[in-house]
Design a protein around this motif. Structure first.
Motif, mmCIF file in Angstrom:
data_model
loop_
_atom_site.group_PDB
_atom_site.id
_atom_site.type_symbol
_atom_site.label_atom_id
_atom_site.label_comp_id
_atom_site.label_asym_id
_atom_site.label_seq_id
_atom_site.Cartn_x
_atom_site.Cartn_y
_atom_site.Cartn_z
ATOM 1 N N TYR A 179 0.889 -1.137 0.102
ATOM 2 C CA TYR A 179 -0.071 0.010 0.149
ATOM 3 C C TYR A 179 0.923 1.400 -0.011
ATOM 4 O O TYR A 179 0.432 2.215 -0.751
ATOM 5 N N HIS A 180 1.839 1.432 0.778
ATOM 6 C CA HIS A 180 2.950 2.323 0.803
ATOM 7 C C HIS A 180 3.968 2.507 -0.089
ATOM 8 O O HIS A 180 4.271 3.608 -0.186
ATOM 9 N N TYR A 181 4.123 1.311 -0.620
ATOM 10 C CA TYR A 181 5.275 1.541 -1.290
ATOM 11 C C TYR A 181 5.178 0.582 -2.408
ATOM 12 O O TYR A 181 4.734 -0.684 -2.354
ATOM 13 N N LYS A 185 5.754 1.040 -11.191
ATOM 14 C CA LYS A 185 4.705 1.838 -11.565
ATOM 15 C C LYS A 185 3.785 1.387 -12.313
ATOM 16 O O LYS A 185 2.587 1.720 -12.524
ATOM 17 N N ARG A 196 0.378 2.428 -11.277
ATOM 18 C CA ARG A 196 0.102 2.805 -9.880
ATOM 19 C C ARG A 196 0.663 4.392 -9.795
ATOM 20 O O ARG A 196 1.878 4.823 -10.189
ATOM 21 N N GLN A 198 1.577 7.051 -6.682
ATOM 22 C CA GLN A 198 1.560 7.445 -5.420
ATOM 23 C C GLN A 198 1.410 8.970 -4.988
ATOM 24 O O GLN A 198 2.211 9.670 -5.377
ATOM 25 N N ARG A 202 -1.830 8.677 -0.413
ATOM 26 C CA ARG A 202 -2.289 7.341 -0.718
ATOM 27 C C ARG A 202 -2.306 6.889 -2.328
ATOM 28 O O ARG A 202 -1.846 7.976 -3.028
ATOM 29 N N PRO A 203 -2.249 5.653 -2.549
ATOM 30 C CA PRO A 203 -1.976 5.437 -3.795
ATOM 31 C C PRO A 203 -3.252 5.203 -4.772
ATOM 32 O O PRO A 203 -4.146 4.817 -4.127
#
Length: 284
Positions: A179-181, A185, A196, A198, A202-203
């Motif tokens: 979720y965070h990283y 992409k 994706r 970021q 939030r993503p």
């Protein structure tokens, strides 16, 4: 099926320019009770603990696009259309591919939200097998688990009824991303290419849809007033950035051959109406 997306003016330009729509994790939605209508029973732990475990897993395994059935809801304009300064974009869900049951665990034709007065009780058994099945398409799918999916992703409090929401849900459990990283992409999921992005908090995951899936554009009350002001007071000192953004939007509308409307008040009925302004946008 034609559904609508309320967005800020700048976001409308980006969406039409890139021809993409973005999906989000449900934990990033503005309803704190998302995915709490599971009706869990057979609990070995407090209800809040079990609900959070199921909610977190649903959120991380699936992403959701929220659309609505109407372009003329004053509350939707206020909450999601930048206080009537934004834009509503019409989407043909069939042409966008959002009705494909092979691609989406909940496609558009199955994704109508049900609004409830009270939280369901004693519907789905809370056990480790049900928990770990979330995200496993072999174990959890619409054909075999319609009730479970509806309670998790399509049930909301009646206070949200005004949204007339329809959801499209994508399973992303196959990708290698937290979720965070994420080191990547771009991902291929079921033959689709997803990007994706970021954001600071939030993503989100965007997908490109065919140009033909975009149907029309509706300007909010305030955005149309701004357009008229720019047209009628050309001698005023006007921020050129605003002029450029309007021209950018209109150029995109023309290049995609979209119908374009403005919203107007019907004071007698306390409602909004749409009026076609193709003659303004498509003038030579």
């Amino acid at each position: 099926m034609i559904l609508y997306k309320y967005v800020r003016f700048d976001d409308a330009i980006r969406i039409l320019e890139e021809q993409t729509l973005a999906f989000s994790h449900l934990e990033d939605f503005n309803d704190p009770f998302e995915c709490t209508g599971l009706g869990l029973y057979g609990l070995d732990v407090p209800l809040s603990v079990a609900t959070n475990a199921f909610r977190n897993r649903f959120s991380r395994k699936y992403i959701i696009l929220c659309l609505t059935r109407t372009a003329l809801n004053p509350l939707m304009w206020s909450h999601y259309g930048d206080s009537h300064k934004g834009v509503v974009i019409g989407i043909d869900t069939q042409k966008a591919g959002f009705e494909d049951i092979e691609q989406y665990i909940i496609p558009a034709q199955k994704g109508e939200i049900r609004y409830l007065r009270t939280n369901p009780k004693d519907i789905n058994k809370a056990n480790i097998d049900n928990l770990v099945s979330i995200g496993d398409s072999n174990l959890l799918n619409w054909e075999n688990n319609e009730k479970f999916l509806k309670h998790a992703l399509l049930y909301k409090m009646q206070e949200w009824t005004y949204e007339e929401e329809v959801r499209i849900v994508k399973n992303i459990s196959s990708i290698d991303a937290a979720y965070h990283y994420s080191s990547s992409k771009e991902f291929e999921i079921d033959g689709q290419i997803w990007n994706r992005i970021q954001l600071p908090t939030r993503p989100i995951y965007s997908i490109k849809i065919p140009k033909e899936a975009f149907v029309d554009v509706t300007l909010g009350l305030a955005s149309y007033k701004e357009l008229k002001r720019l047209q009628e007071y050309e001698t005023q000192k006007i921020n050129p950035t605003k002029i450029n953004k309007i021209e950018m939007l209109f150029e995109l509308i023309r290049s995609m051959n979209l119908s374009v409307y403005r919203t107007d008040r019907n004071d007698a009925m306390w409602s909004l109406e749409r009026k076609n302004i193709n003659s303004i946008v498509y003038r030579s």
